[in-house]
Enzyme design. Structure first.
Site, PDB file in Angstrom:
ATOM      1  CD  GLU A  33      53.738  76.581  59.034  1.00 24.56           C
ATOM      2  OE1 GLU A  33      53.345  77.551  58.348  1.00 24.56           O
ATOM      3  OE2 GLU A  33      54.196  75.548  58.532  1.00 24.56           O
ATOM      4  CG  HIS A  82      55.237  77.677  55.292  1.00 17.33           C
ATOM      5  ND1 HIS A  82      53.982  77.314  55.748  1.00 17.33           N
ATOM      6  CD2 HIS A  82      55.202  77.467  53.952  1.00 17.33           C
ATOM      7  CE1 HIS A  82      53.237  76.918  54.726  1.00 17.33           C
ATOM      8  NE2 HIS A  82      53.961  77.011  53.623  1.00 17.33           N
ATOM      9  CG  ASP A 142      59.538  75.235  54.218  1.00 15.70           C
ATOM     10  OD1 ASP A 142      60.160  76.196  54.724  1.00 15.70           O
ATOM     11  OD2 ASP A 142      58.639  75.370  53.366  1.00 15.70           O
ATOM     12  CB  VAL A 155      55.581  70.017  44.638  1.00 13.46           C
ATOM     13  CG1 VAL A 155      56.940  70.206  45.328  1.00 13.46           C
ATOM     14  CG2 VAL A 155      54.821  71.341  44.630  1.00 13.46           C
ATOM     15  CB  ALA A 192      53.993  68.600  51.897  1.00 13.61           C
ATOM     16  NE  ARG A 193      49.824  73.772  54.005  1.00 14.23           N
ATOM     17  CZ  ARG A 193      50.497  74.439  53.056  1.00 14.23           C
ATOM     18  NH1 ARG A 193      51.784  74.231  52.862  1.00 14.23           N
ATOM     19  NH2 ARG A 193      49.881  75.327  52.303  1.00 14.23           N
ATOM     20  CG  ASP A 232      50.109  60.267  44.049  1.00 17.72           C
ATOM     21  OD1 ASP A 232      48.916  59.920  44.142  1.00 17.72           O
ATOM     22  OD2 ASP A 232      50.462  61.430  43.782  1.00 17.72           O
TER      23      ASP A 232
HETATM   24  N1  LIG Z   1      56.192  74.700  51.754  1.00 16.52           N
HETATM   25  C1  LIG Z   1      55.627  75.421  50.848  1.00 16.52           C
HETATM   26  O1  LIG Z   1      55.774  76.627  50.811  1.00 16.52           O
HETATM   27  C2  LIG Z   1      54.752  74.760  49.810  1.00 16.52           C
HETATM   28  C3  LIG Z   1      54.714  75.276  48.511  1.00 16.52           C
HETATM   29  C4  LIG Z   1      53.900  74.659  47.572  1.00 16.52           C
HETATM   30  C5  LIG Z   1      53.152  73.561  47.936  1.00 16.52           C
HETATM   31  N2  LIG Z   1      53.183  73.111  49.211  1.00 16.52           N
HETATM   32  C6  LIG Z   1      52.396  71.948  49.628  1.00 16.52           C
HETATM   33  O2  LIG Z   1      52.659  70.905  48.732  1.00 16.52           O
HETATM   34  C7  LIG Z   1      51.459  70.215  48.470  1.00 16.52           C
HETATM   35  C8  LIG Z   1      51.548  69.548  47.120  1.00 16.52           C
HETATM   36  O3  LIG Z   1      51.521  70.511  46.094  1.00 16.52           O
HETATM   37  P1  LIG Z   1      51.308  70.078  44.582  1.00 16.52           P
HETATM   38  O4  LIG Z   1      51.217  71.335  43.803  1.00 16.52           O
HETATM   39  O5  LIG Z   1      52.307  69.063  44.175  1.00 16.52           O
HETATM   40  O6  LIG Z   1      49.884  69.395  44.687  1.00 16.52           O
HETATM   41  P2  LIG Z   1      49.284  68.336  43.676  1.00 16.52           P
HETATM   42  O7  LIG Z   1      47.838  68.326  43.934  1.00 16.52           O
HETATM   43  O8  LIG Z   1      49.763  68.587  42.297  1.00 16.52           O
HETATM   44  O9  LIG Z   1      49.912  66.944  44.158  1.00 16.52           O
HETATM   45  C9  LIG Z   1      49.539  66.296  45.323  1.00 16.52           C
HETATM   46  C10 LIG Z   1      49.657  64.817  45.078  1.00 16.52           C
HETATM   47  O10 LIG Z   1      49.425  64.136  46.306  1.00 16.52           O
HETATM   48  C11 LIG Z   1      48.756  62.932  45.987  1.00 16.52           C
HETATM   49  N3  LIG Z   1      48.091  62.406  47.169  1.00 16.52           N
HETATM   50  C12 LIG Z   1      46.946  62.830  47.748  1.00 16.52           C
HETATM   51  N4  LIG Z   1      46.663  62.074  48.818  1.00 16.52           N
HETATM   52  C13 LIG Z   1      47.644  61.155  48.910  1.00 16.52           C
HETATM   53  C14 LIG Z   1      47.906  60.100  49.820  1.00 16.52           C
HETATM   54  N5  LIG Z   1      47.088  59.856  50.845  1.00 16.52           N
HETATM   55  N6  LIG Z   1      49.006  59.348  49.628  1.00 16.52           N
HETATM   56  C15 LIG Z   1      49.831  59.592  48.592  1.00 16.52           C
HETATM   57  N7  LIG Z   1      49.630  60.578  47.694  1.00 16.52           N
HETATM   58  C16 LIG Z   1      48.560  61.356  47.861  1.00 16.52           C
HETATM   59  C17 LIG Z   1      47.802  63.324  44.900  1.00 16.52           C
HETATM   60  O11 LIG Z   1      47.372  62.213  44.145  1.00 16.52           O
HETATM   61  C18 LIG Z   1      48.633  64.286  44.084  1.00 16.52           C
HETATM   62  O12 LIG Z   1      49.279  63.638  43.018  1.00 16.52           O
HETATM   63  C19 LIG Z   1      50.399  71.307  48.556  1.00 16.52           C
HETATM   64  O13 LIG Z   1      49.150  70.782  48.903  1.00 16.52           O
HETATM   65  C20 LIG Z   1      50.929  72.218  49.606  1.00 16.52           C
HETATM   66  O14 LIG Z   1      50.360  71.868  50.847  1.00 16.52           O
HETATM   67  C21 LIG Z   1      53.994  73.682  50.148  1.00 16.52           C
HETATM   68  O1  LIG Z   2      50.655  75.983  49.879  1.00 15.73           O
HETATM   69  C1  LIG Z   2      51.439  76.821  49.478  1.00 15.73           C
HETATM   70  O2  LIG Z   2      51.297  77.424  48.408  1.00 15.73           O
HETATM   71  C2  LIG Z   2      52.650  77.090  50.264  1.00 15.73           C
HETATM   72  O3  LIG Z   2      52.617  76.451  51.474  1.00 15.73           O
HETATM   73  C3  LIG Z   2      52.978  78.523  50.393  1.00 15.73           C
HETATM   74  O4  LIG Z   2      52.454  79.139  51.526  1.00 15.73           O
HETATM   75  P1  LIG Z   2      52.709  80.696  51.761  1.00 15.73           P
HETATM   76  O5  LIG Z   2      51.953  81.432  50.721  1.00 15.73           O
HETATM   77  O6  LIG Z   2      52.186  81.001  53.121  1.00 15.73           O
HETATM   78  O7  LIG Z   2      54.180  80.922  51.624  1.00 15.73           O
END
Ligand SMILES: NC(=O)c1ccc[n+]([C@@H]2O[C@H](COP(=O)([O-])OP(=O)(O)OC[C@H]3O[C@@H](n4cnc5c(N)ncnc54)[C@H](O)[C@@H]3O)[C@@H](O)[C@H]2O)c1
Ligand SMILES: O=C(O)[C@H](O)COP(=O)(O)O
Length: 591
Positions: free
Chosen positions: A268, A290, A263, A158, A238-239, A177
């Protein structure tokens, strides 16, 4: 009249809204129950009926829930983050956890950009103001993204996608990162910085894209916010739990942070009167419930992605993106799958064949050996991973002992279970030329005998055969060997103990050791016939060359007879065979 009894279809529980595109793949082959709004207690009371559970971020898959999930084979997270799943407990129980690592990347990245633009141009505030009948142009002057510094924490899928879009806006990109790929960062015009502090102080916009793990929980607190510019804006798609909500609220109120687009929330939906609720109400905050992954496209992607994996797992195959099992590439998996079946059968044959059988001196039971050498030869030597084969072996070895207690043995927990039971498996690959063999790869399983130092034999000897009355002490026993190969997707055994001959490892097999002379087949066939057991296949395995060389004429008169039969053979029938017409030993295995 024949009565057909159909095995019940595996059941899949979906307690959240998951796109129908994937669910269509399940319906028909499985019983699919979509039950929304279950309380944790209600979920716990029914989870024991299901083989698969598909969740999003709302369902908390806790250790307590998993203890009640006695049939569960897979928890599928229709999304990325698995922080709502107790992966460790699932692993212990052999439950595979899968997710969709890339189905919603773009949705999350676009949502981040949407929040960034909404915060920088006061979109939420302006919309509310206009809807309330006001026209406040001078109060709602924003800032541009162009030329500003976007600081990204977590340059994964992301984070990189956000960077690529923001690059198009003409933003300067920096990231922290420690595990980022520097080439990917450079290609996206992102400068990696060595510490979080380095990016915090330069950020005009700060965006978080790490998973919620120990090192990221509370990573942006009062101290971190204090290092940032007062004009900085913060984005979190993210979270919840990564930003201290109280500290952010205070900074926004004090004017030391200019705005936030959020978000995700610590709880939640947020508890009433909680810092999150107050953040949502704050005029400098643009908030969404979210919604990062909530696009039609992303929901289709993640649903199809995880449902395909549920189908694979419930069909006994491996998923492509398990969180608690090694990732196997599809083409590698195709090569492995027939050997997974073979190795499991070899392990099961080992346990069933060697643990007990009838001999002329009655039923003999051997102690289960715990040190195994498994050697892969031929094309199997090129595999990146043999973990599925290891797991298949553990499953094969233990299932005949454990099937009654429903132990779920698979790639997820095989190592742990082997360790717990003191089973040592040495895996090796032999690159010896097998051109002279009729098959391209084969597997040898050797259960090691305990040898006394005074008994270092180089060849094979016969086991405690009543034919020669040779009594061999346990520490003098030879290794027990099973060899197998795959041909046309069928598992074959090519060597069993001292005997060499090919038979298909499938169904119920009566294995007799007998003198290699006339009349044995007729005799065994007539005993089975009288018992109403029909013979479907027959193979004979004479002594392995090495065994012949070692023991020459003495052993030259023995062979194995392997009969595929249409039903289990009663102990009384097996006993009737022993000692008659040169049948020395017999047992029944089901593979
Ligand atoms: N809001 C939403 O609906 C939504 C949707 C998709 C993903 N997400 C969240 O986004 C997060 C990231 O998704 P992604 O697909 O990019 O994951 P990803 O695994 O591709 O990327 C996560 C990155 O974080 C880095 N990381 C881990 N620990 C770290 C730290 N302490 N400091 C700095 N960097 C660190 C990792 O090296 C990695 O490159 C998911 O884990 C999820 O929780 C949220
Ligand atoms: O980690 C994820 O993929 C996102 O936070 C999406 O969560 P959701 O499926 O509850 O929308």
């Amino acid at each position: 009249m024949a009565i057909l009894v159909h095995a019940p279809k595996p059941r899949v529980l979906i307690p959240e809204k998951v796109s129908p595109d994937g669910l269509a793949l399940l319906k028909g082959q499985f019983e699919v129950d979509e039950k929304k709004g279950l309380s944790p207690e209600e979920l716990k009371s029914i989870i024991g009926n299901y083989e698969a559970l598909i969740v999003r971020s709302e369902t908390k898959v806790t250790a307590e829930l998993l203890t009640a999930a006695t049939k569960l084979k897979v928890v599928a997270r229709a999304g990325v983050g698995v922080d709502n799943v107790d992966v460790q407990s699932a692993t212990k129980q052999g439950i595979i956890v899968v997710n969709s690592p890339s189905g919603n990347i773009n949705a999350a990245a676009e949502h981040t950009i949407a929040l960034m633009m909404a915060v920088s141009r006061n979109i939420g505030d302006a919309d509310a103001s206009l809807k309330s009948g006001k026209w406040e142009r001078s109060r709602l002057v924003g800032v541009e993204a162009k030329g500003k510094t976007l600081a990204i924490v977590g340059l994964g899928k992301v984070g990189l996608t956000v960077a690529r879009i923001a690059n198009g806006f003409g933003m300067r990109l920096i990231a922290y990162d420690p595990y980022a790929n520097p080439n990917l960062a450079a290609a996206a015009s992102v400068t990696l910085k060595p510490s979080l502090l380095d990016i915090l102080k330069e950020a005009d916009f700060l965006t978080l894209h790490t998973p919620l793990i120990a090192s990221t929980r509370g990573m942006i607190g009062a101290a971190e916010l204090a290092t940032m510019k007062s004009t900085a804006r913060i984005l979190n798609v993210a979270r919840g739990g990564m930003i201290d909500e109280t500290a952010l609220l205070e900074a926004l109120t004090a004017g030391t942070i200019a705005g936030a687009g959020i978000d995700v929330w610590t709880s939640e939906p947020p508890e009433p009167e909680s810092p999150a609720t107050r953040l949502i109400a704050h005029p400098k905050v643009v908030s969404t419930p979210h919604l990062g992954a909530s696009t039609k496209e992303a929901q289709e992607n993640v649903s199809i992605d995880v449902c395909e994996q549920v189908v694979s797992i419930l069909s006994g195959e491996l998923p492509r993106s398990a969180v608690n099992a090694p990732i196997i590439l599809p083409e590698e998996y195709r090569t492995l799958q027939p050997f997974v079946t073979l190795v499991e059968k070899m392990g099961s044959l080992y346990t069933q064949h060697y643990s007990s059988h009838f001999t002329t001196s009655g039923k003999t039971a051997q102690q289960f050996r715990t040190t195994f050498d498994i050697t892969y030869e031929g094309s199997l030597t090129n595999l990146n991973t043999t973990k599925p084969l290891f797991a298949a072996l553990v499953k094969g070895l233990l299932t005949p002992f454990t099937s009654s207690d429903g132990l779920n043995i698979n790639i997820v927990n095989a190592e742990l279970l082997a360790k717990e039971r003191g089973i040592l498996i040495n895996e090796s690959r032999s690159r010896e030329n097998i051109e002279d063999k009729p098959y391209s790869s084969f597997v040898t399983l050797r259960a090691r005998a305990s040898r006394s130092p005074s008994h270092q034999r180089t060849g094979l000897s016969r086991s405690n055969s009543p034919a020669t009355s040779k009594s061999i002490k346990p520490q003098e026993q030879e290794d027990q060997v099973i060899q197998g190969f795959v041909s046309a997707n069928k598992s074959y055994i090519s060597r069993l103990d001292r005997f060499k001959g090919e038979f298909v490892a499938r169904g119920t097999l009566l294995i007799c050791r007998n003198f290699d002379s006339c009349g044995k087949i007729g005799f065994v066939g007539s005993v089975l016939g009288k018992a109403g057991v029909n013979i479907k296949s027959m193979s004979v395995a004479p002594l392995h060359e090495e065994a012949e060389e070692v023991d020459g004429d003495v052993e030259g008169n023995e062979a194995l007879m392997i009969l595929g039969v249409d039903k289990p053979v009663d102990e009384s029938v097996v006993k009737r065979l022993i000692g008659e017409q040169g049948v020395l030993e017999a047992n029944v295995v089901t593979l």
